[in-house]
Design a protein around this motif. Structure first.
Motif, PDB file in Angstrom:
ATOM      1  N   ALA A  17      23.215  44.323  24.716  1.00 49.80           N
ATOM      2  CA  ALA A  17      24.314  45.293  24.828  1.00 49.80           C
ATOM      3  C   ALA A  17      25.646  44.657  24.442  1.00 49.80           C
ATOM      4  CB  ALA A  17      24.386  45.853  26.238  1.00 49.80           C
ATOM      5  N   HIS A  18      25.725  43.327  24.548  1.00 49.37           N
ATOM      6  CA  HIS A  18      26.954  42.615  24.171  1.00 49.37           C
ATOM      7  C   HIS A  18      26.808  41.911  22.826  1.00 49.37           C
ATOM      8  CE1 HIS A  18      29.232  43.190  27.901  1.00 49.37           C
ATOM      9  NE2 HIS A  18      28.049  43.192  28.491  1.00 49.37           N
ATOM     10  N   ASN A  19      25.765  42.273  22.085  1.00 53.90           N
ATOM     11  CA  ASN A  19      25.521  41.685  20.757  1.00 53.90           C
ATOM     12  C   ASN A  19      25.298  40.176  20.816  1.00 53.90           C
ATOM     13  OD1 ASN A  19      25.743  44.187  19.628  1.00 53.90           O
ATOM     14  ND2 ASN A  19      27.847  43.907  18.892  1.00 53.90           N
TER      15      ASN A  19
HETATM   16  C1  LIG Z   1      27.873  45.308  18.635  1.00 51.72           C
HETATM   17  O1  LIG Z   1      27.808  45.367  17.219  1.00 51.72           O
HETATM   18  C2  LIG Z   1      27.888  46.709  16.725  1.00 51.72           C
HETATM   19  C3  LIG Z   1      27.634  46.667  15.238  1.00 51.72           C
HETATM   20  O2  LIG Z   1      28.398  45.692  14.613  1.00 51.72           O
HETATM   21  C4  LIG Z   1      29.243  47.299  17.092  1.00 51.72           C
HETATM   22  O3  LIG Z   1      29.326  48.625  16.675  1.00 51.72           O
HETATM   23  C5  LIG Z   1      29.425  47.261  18.604  1.00 51.72           C
HETATM   24  O4  LIG Z   1      30.724  47.680  18.969  1.00 51.72           O
HETATM   25  C6  LIG Z   1      29.209  45.830  19.138  1.00 51.72           C
HETATM   26  N1  LIG Z   1      29.212  45.868  20.594  1.00 51.72           N
HETATM   27  C7  LIG Z   1      29.927  45.018  21.334  1.00 51.72           C
HETATM   28  C8  LIG Z   1      29.797  45.139  22.839  1.00 51.72           C
HETATM   29  O5  LIG Z   1      30.639  44.149  20.841  1.00 51.72           O
END
Ligand SMILES: *[C@@H]1O[C@H](CO)[C@@H](O)[C@H](O)[C@H]1NC(C)=O
Ligand SMILES: *[C@@H]1O[C@H](CO)[C@@H](O)[C@H](O)[C@H]1NC(C)=O
Ligand SMILES: *[C@@H]1O[C@H](CO)[C@@H](O)[C@H](O)[C@H]1NC(C)=O
Ligand SMILES: *[C@@H]1O[C@H](CO)[C@@H](O)[C@H](O)[C@H]1NC(C)=O
Ligand SMILES: *[C@@H]1O[C@H](CO)[C@@H](O)[C@H](O)[C@H]1NC(C)=O
Ligand SMILES: *[C@@H]1O[C@H](CO)[C@@H](O)[C@H](O)[C@H]1NC(C)=O
Length: 373
Positions: free
Chosen positions: A299-301
């Motif tokens: 969820a936090h990439n």
């Molecule tokens: C995760 O990556 C996606 C695609 O790049 C982006 O849209 C999203 O805001 C990101 N989420 C966070 C929590 O940084």
């Protein structure tokens, strides 16, 4: 005055890392191996990398430096020369300083309890009330520690940073009160954790100077240790293709100017990265590095290195119940010297001389009374 199960004053010292000193001097020791991270190379190599220079990281770095090359990374600064940390009569100053450079970082738990985490070499021993005790023999057994090694470690830290307190009128009255209330027997002065009322150790010397876990670095091998201040580690690097399990082999940290540095482990079977960043900092760093509950990390990439559902979960602290007793006459400043260890497993302790309860101008965080709706 604080009564109750008081983790900040007492229980957090139980065990590994505390504190007698033969040096009652207030001179800052000169450490050739403590440097500002801005002066560190972009890439460096060590046998051990320790993340967090608190009550675990400092003694560990001193010990490992005997026979190995050790890097100790600390996000905060030095405790030496800062009277808010070193001077007993300034107790509370750091806790009431919420600035970004304060050695005390205030936070509020999800259920609304105010607390503080250390941001300084020496960790919580730079902020707390300085009570020193050994762990109970039952605790040592249950934890699976080697009792002889634990005793050897106690002798080391007691020589460096623990002192028998000089009891003033307030702490003497607290001791007599506990005995009168039936917290028996009277164990006198002892470092042992035993039921009844005792006078414990203090990390403040006779002149009121605080001795912290950073003082244990006086026993380090200067040829084996590098300590970097203002070095914030935000990622542990894992090799994931070398075998069936990911293996930690380096860290990335930033210095005060924001510049990135990398430190790697040298090749060696025993070489390790040790995370001693505190109850909050350690799981936080693991999660930032990809070790934790997979769903939450994604969820936090954050790329998942290892799905470990328990990392960062179910954190809780000991409850503290405080009673504030206003005095019509000035009372001397005293921190925790006496403790009543009850048969119910609670600890009764008291401090005096600081107006924790009555000043709207100063907020001591966890020690100031709060009103809740
Ligand atoms: C995760 O990556 C996606 C695609 O790049 C982006 O849209 C999203 O805001 C990101 N989420 C966070 C929590 O940084
Ligand atoms: C460390 O170096 C940085 C950049 O030169 C500087 O801003 C900072 O004040 C230094 N910190 C200490 C404690 O010397
Ligand atoms: C360092 O080496 C000496 C001599 O071999 C040994 O006695 C000591 O236990 C070692 N220390 C550590 C921390 O491994
Ligand atoms: C500690 O602070 C008090 C009050 O400000 C002062 O009187 C005392 O000299 C200080 N002690 C040391 C060792 O600096
Ligand atoms: C000491 O604490 C006070 C507030 O409690 C703060 O204003 C001051 O900057 C601090 N001094 C240092 C050296 O951190
Ligand atoms: C450690 O010291 C305590 C006294 O504080 C003693 O009771 C205990 O037996 C010692 N443990 C070992 C394993 O020597």
């Amino acid at each position: 005055m604080a009564l109750g199960r008081c983790r900040f004053f007492g229980a957090c010292f139980i065990g590994i890392l505390f504190f007698h000193g033969f040096c009652a001097c207030d001179r800052a020791p000169y450490y050739s191996f403590i440097l500002n991270a801005t002066s560190a190379p972009t890439i460096s190599y060590y046998d051990y990398i320790i993340v967090g220079g608190g009550t675990a990281g400092c003694p560990l770095a001193a010990t490992l430096s005997q026979n190995a090359s050790v890097l100790l990374l600390e996000r905060g600064g030095s405790p030496y020369g800062n009277p808010n940390i070193t001077n007993l009569s300034k107790f509370g100053a750091a806790l009431s300083d919420p600035s970004p450079t304060s050695p005390s970082q205030r936070f509020i738990s999800e259920d609304g309890v105010i607390n503080a985490r250390a941001r300084v070499l020496g960790g919580g021993s730079c902020l707390n009330a300085g009570f020193y005790t050994r762990a109970s023999l039952e605790y040592i057994r249950a934890a699976g520690w080697d009792g002889r090694l634990a005793n050897k470690s106690y002798h080391w830290v007691e020589r460096r940073v623990a002192f028998e307190p000089q009891m003033g009128p307030w702490q003497s009255a607290v001791r007599d009160g506990l005995l009168e209330a039936g917290v028996l027997p009277n164990n006198g002065f002892t470092y042992d954790h035993i039921k009844g009322t005792k006078v414990g150790g203090t990390i403040f010397d006779r002149e009121g100077n605080r001795h912290t876990a950073a003082d244990l670095l006086e026993d380090a091998n200067p040829g084996g240790l590098t300590v970097l201040l203002h070095a914030t580690v935000y990622k542990i690097l894992f090799a994931t293709k070398a075998g069936p399990k990911p293996v930690a082999h380096g860290v990335i940290y930033r210095d005060a100017s924001g510049a990135k540095h990398r430190a790697y482990l040298k090749r060696g079977l025993k070489n390790e990265i040790i995370v001693s960043s505190g109850a909050l900092g350690s799981p936080q760093l693991l999660m930032l590095s990809g070790v934790g509950p997979a769903q939450q990390l994604r969820a936090h990439n954050i790329t998942v290195v290892l799905d470990q559902p328990m990392v960062g979960q179910l954190m809780s602290d000991n409850p503290m119940n405080a009673i504030f007793v206003p005095s019509p006459l000035p009372v001397e400043v005293s921190l925790i010297q006496v403790v009543g260890i009850t048969q119910y497993g609670s600890y009764i302790e008291a401090a005096s001389g600081e107006n924790f309860g009555g000043s709207p101008q100063r907020d001591y965080g966890m020690f100031s009374p709060k009103e809740y709706d």
